[in-house]
Design an enzyme around this catalytic site. Structure first.
Site, PDB file in Angstrom:
ATOM      1  N   GLY A  93      -1.563   3.635  -8.605  1.00  0.00           N
ATOM      2  CA  GLY A  93      -2.508   2.790  -7.867  1.00  0.00           C
ATOM      3  C   GLY A  93      -1.826   1.508  -7.431  1.00  0.00           C
ATOM      4  O   GLY A  93      -0.965   0.976  -8.128  1.00  0.00           O
ATOM      5  N   PHE A 135       6.410  -2.620   3.263  1.00  0.00           N
ATOM      6  CA  PHE A 135       5.034  -3.122   3.230  1.00  0.00           C
ATOM      7  C   PHE A 135       4.064  -1.942   3.195  1.00  0.00           C
ATOM      8  O   PHE A 135       3.102  -1.873   3.949  1.00  0.00           O
ATOM      9  CB  PHE A 135       4.785  -4.013   4.468  1.00  0.00           C
ATOM     10  CG  PHE A 135       3.596  -4.925   4.335  1.00  0.00           C
ATOM     11  CD1 PHE A 135       3.444  -5.754   3.240  1.00  0.00           C
ATOM     12  CD2 PHE A 135       2.625  -4.959   5.329  1.00  0.00           C
ATOM     13  CE1 PHE A 135       2.341  -6.605   3.124  1.00  0.00           C
ATOM     14  CE2 PHE A 135       1.521  -5.799   5.226  1.00  0.00           C
ATOM     15  CZ  PHE A 135       1.385  -6.621   4.122  1.00  0.00           C
ATOM     16  N   LYS A 162      10.717  10.189 -14.085  1.00  0.00           N
ATOM     17  CA  LYS A 162      10.282   9.181 -15.056  1.00  0.00           C
ATOM     18  C   LYS A 162      10.781   9.499 -16.469  1.00  0.00           C
ATOM     19  O   LYS A 162      11.210   8.595 -17.192  1.00  0.00           O
ATOM     20  CB  LYS A 162       8.751   9.080 -15.025  1.00  0.00           C
ATOM     21  CG  LYS A 162       8.251   8.439 -13.725  1.00  0.00           C
ATOM     22  CD  LYS A 162       6.754   8.629 -13.547  1.00  0.00           C
ATOM     23  CE  LYS A 162       6.225   7.888 -12.331  1.00  0.00           C
ATOM     24  NZ  LYS A 162       4.828   8.249 -12.028  1.00  0.00           N
TER      25      LYS A 162
END
Ligand code: HSE
Length: 397
Positions: free
Chosen positions: A298, A9, A200
């Protein structure tokens, strides 16, 4: 109703919970049924939190609950994220993740396990934040031949470079701001030193060439060494400095992968990718150049990409398995020597002399900067052996 669990969370996990709650009606219309977050697994206490009744600390509660069909792994880091994902897949649950570290380090195991258990392991949010790049790579472009990929894959470093170069902000202030905005990794060295971009591009390269390489074998540089003078010189010749992650299949069959700051020219689609945005330029034989652009980091944009994977899984539940993507691991044998990449270099040396064949960029403060002809890094080192080097930055080509 589809029931799911969110593991972790933190920034992205709480963003996903927020998005699933705020978009409940849209999701229900899209999926044809409600999506319910039954559990949120986190070791911390959330006393008095409105969702306290969903909070559990023991992942085994999720694992043994047959009602939970989708697990969103938002823990970050390799462990226990890998073990939890593996256990969930073996229990027949689908797993979605934004965790590029796990996908780069263990993707081949998790994808194979998903295939064997007729479930799915999806990771759209692991690369490019909100940008749909994994889905086009595994679907639209799967029958094309990818010749190369060049990408700005880290929002934090692109944000820092933009703030430093355009607004004169210090490196430390720009980094702090990117942390405040929720862009940076828990340990921002992963961003600043190129490690996040490396994970990535390892994933994109694995999708393109069906082979993943260990990140510690991939040539990786970050942005710490970029100075104001480098940026001024770049602007002088209509370039911008971008942290570029690059992969290309070479003629000998080996795969070139590297992460490095590069002088990016005005005519490149990556030139104008600023702030927290990412840009990914995929060059394919049939399709030609395709540019993907959007917010690279974000909380909510990344959660949006996780939600897209959840929606894909939910839509496939009644009509069969999502076609599995698989790749194999190579310990580094198949990697092309990054120093053999042919490109131009921007260099700055002490004194006013520059090598023959180089084009001068600036000569001031006792230093001279120039651009070399195309060459590899071994040839560059030979060319500069009698110079005192201050800075050395590759071009895109
Ligand atoms: N720290 C990462 C970035 C988050 O800045 O790109 C998204 O993967």
């Amino acid at each position: 109703m589809i029931k799911m669990a969110v593991l972790g969370f933190g920034n992205i996990g709480s963003g996903l919970v927020q998005l699933v709650t705020e978009n409940a009606d849209i999701i229900e219309k899209d999926l044809g049924c409600k999506l319910d977050i039954k559990y949120i697994v986190d070791l911390r206490d959330f006393k008095g939190h409105p969702l306290e009744n969903k909070m559990v600390k023991d992942f085994n509660i999720v694992l043994s609950d047959p009602e939970v069909s989708i697990v969103a792994e938002m823990i970050g880091g390799s462990h226990p994220a890998f073990e939890y994902s593996l256990a969930a897949l073996k229990a027949g649950k689908c797993v979605v993740t934004s965790n590029k570290e796990v996908v780069a380090n263990f993707g081949e195991v998790l994808l194979q396990t998903a295939k064997e258990n007729k479930t799915a392991y999806l990771f759209e949010a692991a690369v490019g934040g909100a940008i749909p790049i994994i889905r086009p790579m595994r679907e639209s472009l799967s029958s094309d031949v990818i010749s190369e990929i060049n990408g700005i894959l880290n929002g934090t470093t692109n944000f820092i470079l933009t703030k430093m170069i355009s607004e004169g902000m210090s490196f430390d202030d720009a980094l702090q701001l990117s942390r405040d905005l929720g862009y940076a990794e828990a340990n921002p060295s992963a961003d600043v030193d190129g490690i996040d971009s490396c994970r990535k591009i390892a994933i994109l390269s694995a999708l393109a060439y069906k082979t993943v390489f260990p990140c510690d074998k991939i040539s990786t540089q970050g942005i710490r060494q970029i100075s104001k003078r480098d940026a001024e010189d770049a602007a002088e010749i209509s370039c911008a400095i971008k942290l570029i992650a690059h992969t290309k299949k070479m003629d000998d069959g080996k795969i070139l992968i590297n992460v490095a700051p590069r002088f990016t020219e005005l005519d490149s689609p990556l030139f104008a990718v600023n702030d927290v945005f990412n840009g990914i330029l995929v060059s394919a034989k049939a399709s030609g150049d395709i540019m993907f652009y959007g917010r690279g980091a974000g909380k909510i944009p990344t959660a949006g990409a996780v939600l897209a994977d959840i929606a894909e899984i939910a839509k496939h539940m009644s009509c069969g398995q999502i076609p599995p993507v698989l790749w194999k691991r190579d310990d580094g044998e198949g990697l092309y020597d990054s120093k053999l990449e042919i490109t131009r270099f921007y260099c700055r040396v002490k004194g006013d002399k520059i090598p023959e064949n180089a084009s001068i960029v600036s000569r001031k403060d006792g230093q001279s900067s120039f651009v070399t002809p195309v060459m590899d890094e071994y040839q560059l080192n030979e060319m500069l052996k009698n110079f005192e080097i201050v800075s050395e930055i590759r071009f895109m080509k």
